[in-house]
Scaffold this motif. Structure first.
Motif, short mmCIF file in Angstrom:
data_model
loop_
_atom_site.label_atom_id
_atom_site.label_comp_id
_atom_site.label_asym_id
_atom_site.label_seq_id
_atom_site.Cartn_x
_atom_site.Cartn_y
_atom_site.Cartn_z
N SER A 56 0.83 -1.20 0.00
CA SER A 56 0.00 0.00 0.00
C SER A 56 0.87 1.25 0.00
O SER A 56 1.88 1.31 0.69
N VAL A 57 0.44 2.26 -0.78
CA VAL A 57 1.11 3.56 -0.82
C VAL A 57 0.05 4.61 -0.50
O VAL A 57 -1.01 4.64 -1.12
N GLU A 58 0.35 5.47 0.48
CA GLU A 58 -0.57 6.53 0.87
C GLU A 58 0.13 7.88 0.67
O GLU A 58 1.23 8.08 1.15
N PRO A 59 -0.54 8.82 -0.02
CA PRO A 59 0.04 10.15 -0.14
C PRO A 59 -0.13 10.91 1.17
O PRO A 59 -0.88 10.48 2.05
N PRO A 60 0.53 12.05 1.33
CA PRO A 60 0.29 12.87 2.52
C PRO A 60 -1.19 13.28 2.57
O PRO A 60 -1.85 13.34 1.53
N ASN A 61 -1.72 13.56 3.76
CA ASN A 61 -3.14 13.92 3.88
C ASN A 61 -3.48 15.19 3.11
O ASN A 61 -4.55 15.30 2.53
N PHE A 62 -2.58 16.17 3.12
CA PHE A 62 -2.81 17.43 2.41
C PHE A 62 -1.64 17.66 1.47
O PHE A 62 -0.48 17.58 1.88
N VAL A 63 -1.94 17.94 0.20
CA VAL A 63 -0.90 18.17 -0.79
C VAL A 63 -1.14 19.52 -1.48
O VAL A 63 -2.28 19.96 -1.59
N GLU A 64 -0.04 20.13 -1.91
CA GLU A 64 -0.13 21.39 -2.64
C GLU A 64 0.22 21.12 -4.09
O GLU A 64 1.33 20.66 -4.39
N LEU A 65 -0.74 21.39 -4.98
CA LEU A 65 -0.57 21.11 -6.40
C LEU A 65 -0.93 22.35 -7.22
O LEU A 65 -1.79 23.14 -6.83
N LYS A 66 -0.30 22.46 -8.38
CA LYS A 66 -0.51 23.60 -9.26
C LYS A 66 -1.62 23.30 -10.26
O LYS A 66 -1.73 22.19 -10.77
N ILE A 67 -2.43 24.31 -10.55
CA ILE A 67 -3.51 24.17 -11.54
C ILE A 67 -2.91 24.41 -12.92
O ILE A 67 -2.27 25.43 -13.16
N VAL A 68 -3.14 23.47 -13.85
CA VAL A 68 -2.62 23.62 -15.20
C VAL A 68 -3.71 23.99 -16.19
O VAL A 68 -3.43 24.55 -17.25
N ASN A 93 -5.74 29.65 -13.55
CA ASN A 93 -4.61 28.88 -14.05
C ASN A 93 -3.33 29.35 -13.37
O ASN A 93 -3.15 30.54 -13.14
N GLY A 94 -2.46 28.41 -13.04
CA GLY A 94 -1.18 28.75 -12.44
C GLY A 94 -1.20 28.87 -10.93
O GLY A 94 -0.15 28.92 -10.31
N ASP A 95 -2.39 28.94 -10.33
CA ASP A 95 -2.48 29.02 -8.87
C ASP A 95 -2.09 27.67 -8.26
O ASP A 95 -2.29 26.62 -8.87
N THR A 96 -1.56 27.71 -7.07
CA THR A 96 -1.27 26.50 -6.30
C THR A 96 -2.33 26.38 -5.23
O THR A 96 -2.62 27.34 -4.52
N ILE A 97 -2.92 25.17 -5.13
CA ILE A 97 -3.98 24.96 -4.15
C ILE A 97 -3.63 23.78 -3.25
O ILE A 97 -2.82 22.94 -3.60
N ARG A 98 -4.26 23.76 -2.08
CA ARG A 98 -4.10 22.64 -1.15
C ARG A 98 -5.32 21.74 -1.29
O ARG A 98 -6.45 22.21 -1.27
N VAL A 99 -5.06 20.42 -1.45
CA VAL A 99 -6.12 19.44 -1.65
C VAL A 99 -6.00 18.37 -0.57
O VAL A 99 -4.91 17.95 -0.22
N ASP A 100 -7.14 17.94 -0.05
CA ASP A 100 -7.19 16.84 0.90
C ASP A 100 -7.16 15.54 0.09
O ASP A 100 -8.11 15.24 -0.63
N SER A 101 -6.08 14.77 0.18
CA SER A 101 -5.92 13.56 -0.64
C SER A 101 -6.85 12.44 -0.20
O SER A 101 -7.09 11.50 -0.96
N ARG A 102 -7.40 12.50 1.00
CA ARG A 102 -8.32 11.45 1.46
C ARG A 102 -9.69 11.60 0.82
O ARG A 102 -10.37 10.62 0.57
N THR A 103 -10.11 12.85 0.55
CA THR A 103 -11.44 13.09 -0.01
C THR A 103 -11.39 13.64 -1.43
O THR A 103 -12.39 13.59 -2.14
#
Length: 185
Positions: free
Chosen positions: A122-134, A168-178
């Motif tokens: 099993s591989v689990e990402p961090p609970n909250f990740v910061e990703l860029k909008i493309v 576009n280009g903004d970085t957002i925080r996403v909850d990887s569990r939901t």
């Protein structure tokens, strides 16, 4: 060995060669007959759930699950490479094992990998990740009659709903569990 009468949430044990974790349990003492333990089990490899009853004196081998923080390095076709942060050893994992986690991960992010008898399952990402909008549609002024959300494609390829003010280009925080938008960074 773990005794069925001692089952608690999170207990892992080996049942007929398959490793299960206890999701829910109930000790039942009927007025007639012997006591028993009613459980809801989850197969840690496949994720399937199973309802099963046990005699409280039944014994099962305890399964030790090892969890390591590892850095995601890169993907090469159907193999994903992770590095142990302590020993700097690199391990290859099949894409099927880490497919869901990679929706929220970019290279050099830390993941939590679970091992049983030295084999990753099993591989689990961090609970909250910061990703860029493309890719994201521009907001239309006065378009708040709907839910005031719009779809946005992130750098990993996953699509999430974001508020109208995100561009576009903004970085957002996403909850990887939901998979839900949390905030703009």
């Amino acid at each position: 060995m773990v005794v069925a009468g001692d089952f608690r949430k999170g207990t892992t044990f080996d049942l007929d060669g398959t490793v299960y974790t206890v999701v829910d349990f109930q000790h039942v003492k009927p007025g007639k007959g012997a006591a028993f333990v009613r459980t809801k089990l989850k197969n840690i490899v496949t994720g399937q759930t199973l309802d099963k009853t046990f005699n409280p004196t039944d014994k099962y081998p305890k399964a030790v699950i090892e969890r390591k923080d590892m850095q995601y390095l890169y993907r090469d076709d159907n193999i994903c490479y992770f590095m142990d942060m302590e020993t700097f050893d690199q391990i290859p994992l099949d894409y099927e094992i880490c497919e869901d986690a990679l929706k929220y991960m970019t290279e050099n992010m830390t993941a939590y990998i679970q091992f049983y008898k030295g084999k990753a399952f099993s591989v689990e990402p961090p609970n909250f990740v910061e990703l860029k909008i493309v890719e994201c549609e521009p907001a239309v002024a006065g378009d708040t009659a709907k839910t005031a959300m719009k779809p946005a494609t992130l750098e990993t390829g996953i699509v999430v709903s974001v508020p109208l003010f995100v561009n576009n280009g903004d970085t957002i925080r996403v909850d990887s569990r939901t998979g839900l938008y949390m905030e703009r960074v």
